[in-house]
Design an enzyme around this catalytic site. Structure first.
Site, mmCIF file in Angstrom:
data_model
loop_
_atom_site.group_PDB
_atom_site.id
_atom_site.type_symbol
_atom_site.label_atom_id
_atom_site.label_comp_id
_atom_site.label_asym_id
_atom_site.label_seq_id
_atom_site.Cartn_x
_atom_site.Cartn_y
_atom_site.Cartn_z
ATOM 1 N N TYR A 92 0.815 -1.210 0.000
ATOM 2 C CA TYR A 92 0.000 0.000 0.000
ATOM 3 C C TYR A 92 0.851 1.263 0.000
ATOM 4 C CZ TYR A 92 -4.375 2.496 1.245
ATOM 5 O OH TYR A 92 -5.511 3.285 1.255
ATOM 6 N N SER A 186 1.281 -7.709 1.784
ATOM 7 C CA SER A 186 0.235 -6.806 2.234
ATOM 8 C C SER A 186 -0.745 -6.509 1.094
ATOM 9 C CB SER A 186 0.865 -5.537 2.814
ATOM 10 O OG SER A 186 -0.108 -4.745 3.456
ATOM 11 N N ASP A 272 -0.112 -8.962 14.099
ATOM 12 C CA ASP A 272 -0.341 -8.028 12.997
ATOM 13 C C ASP A 272 -1.658 -7.284 13.217
ATOM 14 O OD1 ASP A 272 -0.669 -6.682 10.621
ATOM 15 O OD2 ASP A 272 -0.183 -8.395 9.351
#
Length: 323
Positions: A92, A186, A272
């Protein structure tokens, strides 16, 4: 930091409650048909670098809407026969950056195709692909751009780009199209799951601590961005929750996972708070392929396994791509 999600034994049996739209397959078939209505027009321009062990090509291809998307193709220097290819998607906010930041897979003897991410790159890396499509109001970030309409949602364009990236990589004469892997960390892991569900003949996928999974749980469990962008948007637009949830259901990695068949190596980190472990297991447990495994990093946050996961991929992927 301590564990905040379900215990590991419960995670291994966890099933997402994300509801799949009835027209999910039709939506994506239409999206890809629209995208493929534009000529792929993949161009590979040699780039002079100081990387004597690698040859680098600056790539441009037509993604969603025919919009130009950039990438790198990196090959072991002097390659003369087609190689298996690793297609990588980025996290991201990041862009393709500079070629010397992508050495691993070329050094391991594979063709390596790195897709730039439209509109991103100012957070890290540096991008070279604009997103020319405008949207209505959005919370800062990318996750709420066009979020009230699946046809306008940012990730519709990005996932279509990602499928075209596989096609662009396979278009190069020194790439063996029959041996294609997709991977990413991710956001890149979430894109990998989408591509795994949309491209039926991939050889392997490796989604690493994947984002964009199990939206109903993710958007209500963690206060961290990017998922928190959705909550912040709905704090202002309080009457739009139903539309937002409907849109996200077309992009949930859980639903793409249920269509994936290629051998898959996942990873998850139990501390996480960016991509909570239950959301990763939601996708992993839904994954339809029989050849699947997951690396668990007990005391790590969103950095996941880092170099340890790369080592796991280096041990696992060659056996899939060279068999």
């Amino acid at each position: 930091m301590s564990l905040f999600d379900l215990p590991l034994d419960e995670l291994r049996g966890y099933r997402s409650r994300s509801t799949e739209p009835e027209d999910f397959d039709q939506f994506w078939a239409e999206t890809l048909a629209e995208t493929r209505g534009h000529e792929l027009a993949a161009r590979f321009e040699p780039v002079p670098t100081a990387l004597t062990a690698l040859d680098v090509f600056d790539v441009t291809f037509a993604g969603f809407g025919g919009h130009p998307v950039k990438g790198w193709l990196i090959l072991p220097a002097g390659t003369s026969e087609p190689l298996p290819v690793v297609v990588e998607y980025l996290g991201y906010g990041g862009g393709r950056g500079l070629p010397h930041t992508h050495l691993l897979w070329g050094a391991a003897g594979f063709a390596h195709f790195v897709m730039d991410t439209r509109g991103q790159g100012s957070g890290w890396g540096g991008g070279a692909t604009p997103d020319p499509v405008g949207n209505a109001s959005a919370y800062p970030g990318f996750l709420t751009r066009g979020i009230e309409d699946p046809y306008a949602f940012y990730y519709r364009r990005l996932f279509a780009d990602a499928v075209r990236a596989v096609e662009a990589a396979r278009a190069h004469p020194l790439v063996d199209a029959s041996r294609t892997a997709a991977l990413g960390i991710s956001q890149g892991g979430g894109i990998t799951l989408a591509v795994g569900g949309l491209v039926p003949d991939l050889t392997a996928i490796a989604p690493d601590v994947p984002f964009l999974c199990d939206f109903p749980r993710a958007t209500t469990l963690t206060d961290r961005n990017p998922y928190r962008e959705v909550g912040n948007y709905l704090k202002t637009y309080r009457d739009r929750t139903r539309n937002v949830r409907r849109t996200l259901s077309y992009f949930d990695g859980v639903h793409f996972a249920s269509r994936g068949r290629a051998p898959a190596l996942f990873s998850v980190a139990l501390e996480d708070q960016t991509c909570p472990p239950s959301t990763v297991f939601g996708a992993f447990n839904a994954y339809a392929g029989k050849d699947k495994s997951i690396e668990v990093y007990d005391f790590n946050d969103h950095e996941g396994g880092g170099p340890f996961q790369q080592a796991a991929q280096l041990a696992w992927l060659p056996g899939k791509l060279t068999a």
